[in-house]
Design a protein around this motif. Sequence first.
Motif, PDB file in Angstrom:
ATOM      1  N   ASP A   1       0.838  -1.190   0.000  1.00 46.97           N
ATOM      2  CA  ASP A   1       0.000   0.000   0.000  1.00 46.97           C
ATOM      3  C   ASP A   1       0.883   1.253   0.000  1.00 46.97           C
ATOM      4  O   ASP A   1       1.050   1.918   1.008  1.00 46.97           O
ATOM      5  CB  ASP A   1      -0.932  -0.030   1.208  1.00 46.97           C
TER       6      ASP A   1
ATOM      7  N   ASP B   1       0.438   4.158  -1.168  1.00 46.15           N
ATOM      8  CA  ASP B   1      -0.238   5.413  -0.817  1.00 46.15           C
ATOM      9  C   ASP B   1      -0.175   5.665   0.684  1.00 46.15           C
ATOM     10  O   ASP B   1       0.014   6.791   1.118  1.00 46.15           O
ATOM     11  CB  ASP B   1      -1.700   5.394  -1.273  1.00 46.15           C
ATOM     12  N   ARG B   2      -0.328   4.624   1.471  1.00 50.15           N
ATOM     13  CA  ARG B   2      -0.265   4.770   2.929  1.00 50.15           C
ATOM     14  C   ARG B   2       1.157   5.039   3.394  1.00 50.15           C
ATOM     15  O   ARG B   2       1.376   5.650   4.431  1.00 50.15           O
ATOM     16  CB  ARG B   2      -0.800   3.514   3.617  1.00 50.15           C
ATOM     17  N   LEU B   3       2.142   4.581   2.642  1.00 50.52           N
ATOM     18  CA  LEU B   3       3.543   4.792   3.002  1.00 50.52           C
ATOM     19  C   LEU B   3       4.077   6.145   2.546  1.00 50.52           C
ATOM     20  O   LEU B   3       5.127   6.577   3.008  1.00 50.52           O
ATOM     21  CB  LEU B   3       4.423   3.700   2.389  1.00 50.52           C
ATOM     22  N   HIS B   4       3.362   6.813   1.659  1.00 50.90           N
ATOM     23  CA  HIS B   4       3.865   8.053   1.062  1.00 50.90           C
ATOM     24  C   HIS B   4       4.404   9.061   2.071  1.00 50.90           C
ATOM     25  O   HIS B   4       5.482   9.615   1.860  1.00 50.90           O
ATOM     26  CB  HIS B   4       2.809   8.685   0.160  1.00 50.90           C
TER      27      HIS B   4
ATOM     28  N   VAL C   1       4.578  -2.416   4.824  1.00 48.84           N
ATOM     29  CA  VAL C   1       3.350  -2.497   5.612  1.00 48.84           C
ATOM     30  C   VAL C   1       3.116  -3.971   5.900  1.00 48.84           C
ATOM     31  O   VAL C   1       3.134  -4.809   4.999  1.00 48.84           O
ATOM     32  CB  VAL C   1       2.146  -1.897   4.843  1.00 48.84           C
TER      33      VAL C   1
ATOM     34  N   GLY D   1      -1.530  -4.345   8.487  1.00 47.78           N
ATOM     35  CA  GLY D   1      -1.669  -2.953   8.087  1.00 47.78           C
ATOM     36  C   GLY D   1      -0.766  -1.988   8.814  1.00 47.78           C
ATOM     37  O   GLY D   1      -0.793  -0.798   8.554  1.00 47.78           O
ATOM     38  N   ARG D   2       0.043  -2.471   9.708  1.00 48.02           N
ATOM     39  CA  ARG D   2       0.943  -1.606  10.480  1.00 48.02           C
ATOM     40  C   ARG D   2       2.231  -1.328   9.722  1.00 48.02           C
ATOM     41  O   ARG D   2       2.712  -2.156   8.957  1.00 48.02           O
ATOM     42  CB  ARG D   2       1.278  -2.237  11.814  1.00 48.02           C
ATOM     43  N   LEU D   3       2.789  -0.160   9.965  1.00 46.43           N
ATOM     44  CA  LEU D   3       4.054   0.244   9.377  1.00 46.43           C
ATOM     45  C   LEU D   3       5.178  -0.612   9.947  1.00 46.43           C
ATOM     46  O   LEU D   3       5.274  -0.791  11.164  1.00 46.43           O
ATOM     47  CB  LEU D   3       4.321   1.721   9.687  1.00 46.43           C
TER      48      LEU D   3
ATOM     49  N   PHE E   1       0.852   4.613  13.223  1.00 48.57           N
ATOM     50  CA  PHE E   1       0.387   4.254  11.886  1.00 48.57           C
ATOM     51  C   PHE E   1      -0.660   3.161  12.040  1.00 48.57           C
ATOM     52  O   PHE E   1      -0.339   2.002  12.252  1.00 48.57           O
ATOM     53  CB  PHE E   1       1.587   3.743  11.093  1.00 48.57           C
TER      54      PHE E   1
ATOM     55  N   ALA F   1      -5.166  -0.246   8.111  1.00 43.56           N
ATOM     56  CA  ALA F   1      -6.239   0.158   7.197  1.00 43.56           C
ATOM     57  C   ALA F   1      -7.559  -0.440   7.693  1.00 43.56           C
ATOM     58  O   ALA F   1      -7.578  -1.534   8.243  1.00 43.56           O
ATOM     59  CB  ALA F   1      -5.929  -0.329   5.789  1.00 43.56           C
TER      60      ALA F   1
END
Length: 78
Positions: A2, A4-7, A41, A45-47, A72, A75
């Motif tokens: 994902d 986009d979530r890491l951006h 990720v 869903g965690r960083l 973080f 999702a």
Amino acid sequence: MDADRLHPILERLSGMRPSGNGFAALCPAHRDKQRSLSVSVGSNGRLLLNCFAGCSFERIMVALGSPRVARFDPAPAA
């Protein structure tokens, strides 16, 4: 992955390149000359940040200037 979530994290890193299911970058928490930081990720869903030189998650986040990004959240379930 994902991206986009890491951006917000990825835009603060130097020397980044794709690696496996995530990215490799220079760790901002120490004087890195090789890409020792793995960024991805997890399945929950965690960083995931792993510095192979031994820097802690918290130290990396502080070096990025984002200690709050350490929260973080996963999702939402679809």
